[in-house]
Design a protein around this motif. Structure first.
Motif, PDB file in Angstrom:
ATOM      1  N   ASP A  18     -34.184 -15.900 -68.542  1.00  0.00           N
ATOM      2  CA  ASP A  18     -34.702 -15.787 -69.901  1.00  0.00           C
ATOM      3  C   ASP A  18     -35.499 -14.513 -70.146  1.00  0.00           C
ATOM      4  O   ASP A  18     -35.656 -14.091 -71.273  1.00  0.00           O
ATOM      5  CB  ASP A  18     -35.575 -16.994 -70.225  1.00  0.00           C
ATOM      6  N   LYS A  19     -36.025 -13.892 -69.090  1.00  0.00           N
ATOM      7  CA  LYS A  19     -36.886 -12.723 -69.250  1.00  0.00           C
ATOM      8  C   LYS A  19     -36.176 -11.405 -68.942  1.00  0.00           C
ATOM      9  O   LYS A  19     -36.757 -10.359 -69.062  1.00  0.00           O
ATOM     10  CB  LYS A  19     -38.112 -12.843 -68.334  1.00  0.00           C
ATOM     11  N   THR A  20     -34.917 -11.468 -68.511  1.00  0.00           N
ATOM     12  CA  THR A  20     -34.186 -10.263 -68.128  1.00  0.00           C
ATOM     13  C   THR A  20     -32.925 -10.126 -68.963  1.00  0.00           C
ATOM     14  O   THR A  20     -32.171 -11.070 -69.119  1.00  0.00           O
ATOM     15  CB  THR A  20     -33.798 -10.323 -66.629  1.00  0.00           C
ATOM     16  N   LEU A  21     -32.704  -8.936 -69.485  1.00  0.00           N
ATOM     17  CA  LEU A  21     -31.488  -8.633 -70.226  1.00  0.00           C
ATOM     18  C   LEU A  21     -30.738  -7.576 -69.430  1.00  0.00           C
ATOM     19  O   LEU A  21     -31.254  -6.492 -69.187  1.00  0.00           O
ATOM     20  CB  LEU A  21     -31.815  -8.113 -71.627  1.00  0.00           C
ATOM     21  N   THR A  22     -29.547  -7.904 -68.975  1.00  0.00           N
ATOM     22  CA  THR A  22     -28.732  -6.975 -68.195  1.00  0.00           C
ATOM     23  C   THR A  22     -27.542  -6.536 -69.032  1.00  0.00           C
ATOM     24  O   THR A  22     -26.833  -7.376 -69.591  1.00  0.00           O
ATOM     25  CB  THR A  22     -28.232  -7.654 -66.896  1.00  0.00           C
ATOM     26  N   LEU A  23     -27.331  -5.229 -69.111  1.00  0.00           N
ATOM     27  CA  LEU A  23     -26.216  -4.675 -69.862  1.00  0.00           C
ATOM     28  C   LEU A  23     -25.323  -3.882 -68.923  1.00  0.00           C
ATOM     29  O   LEU A  23     -25.813  -3.184 -68.039  1.00  0.00           O
ATOM     30  CB  LEU A  23     -26.714  -3.746 -70.972  1.00  0.00           C
ATOM     31  N   GLU A  24     -24.043  -3.990 -69.130  1.00  0.00           N
ATOM     32  CA  GLU A  24     -23.087  -3.194 -68.360  1.00  0.00           C
ATOM     33  C   GLU A  24     -22.233  -2.423 -69.346  1.00  0.00           C
ATOM     34  O   GLU A  24     -21.153  -2.862 -69.733  1.00  0.00           O
ATOM     35  CB  GLU A  24     -22.245  -4.100 -67.465  1.00  0.00           C
ATOM     36  N   SER A  25     -22.757  -1.278 -69.785  1.00  0.00           N
ATOM     37  CA  SER A  25     -22.076  -0.446 -70.767  1.00  0.00           C
ATOM     38  C   SER A  25     -22.175   1.013 -70.345  1.00  0.00           C
ATOM     39  O   SER A  25     -23.177   1.427 -69.751  1.00  0.00           O
ATOM     40  CB  SER A  25     -22.708  -0.599 -72.150  1.00  0.00           C
ATOM     41  N   ARG A  26     -21.168   1.782 -70.661  1.00  0.00           N
ATOM     42  CA  ARG A  26     -21.165   3.210 -70.345  1.00  0.00           C
ATOM     43  C   ARG A  26     -21.802   3.960 -71.520  1.00  0.00           C
ATOM     44  O   ARG A  26     -21.461   3.714 -72.680  1.00  0.00           O
ATOM     45  CB  ARG A  26     -19.737   3.679 -70.121  1.00  0.00           C
TER      46      ARG A  26
END
Length: 90
Positions: A4-12
């Motif tokens: 809930d406290k971490t936002l992970t993005l996998e974008s170039r």
């Protein structure tokens, strides 16, 4: 998302500025649905979807909210049931 406290993005992205902009935009989308509520109160024609209301005296729930849905009812009196979400600052 890991928790809930971490936002992970996998974008170039092309550069750090673009990375910051993307991160802020995605975090804003996630936080948009963080505080939502449903209320039923005395009806008023101005309480419509897309409008904003201010809740006062509700402790941590106080603040500005966007009306997501408004259902006006005429029985037994004039009432309105609202679905609202906390507006984001900035």
């Amino acid at each position: 998302m890991s928790d809930d406290k971490t936002l992970t993005l996998e974008s170039r992205v092309e550069n750090s500025t673009e990375a910051v902009q993307l991160g802020r935009a995605e975090l804003r989308k996630k936080n948009e649905k963080e505080k939502t509520a449903e209320l039923e109160l005395m009806g008023h024609p101005s309480l419509v979807s897309g409008s904003n209301i201010e809740l006062a005296g509700f402790g941590q729930w106080a603040g500005k909210y966007a009306i997501v849905e408004a259902h006006h009812m005429l029985k037994p009196g004039y009432t309105v049931r609202l679905k609202i979400r906390k507006t984001l600052e900035g």
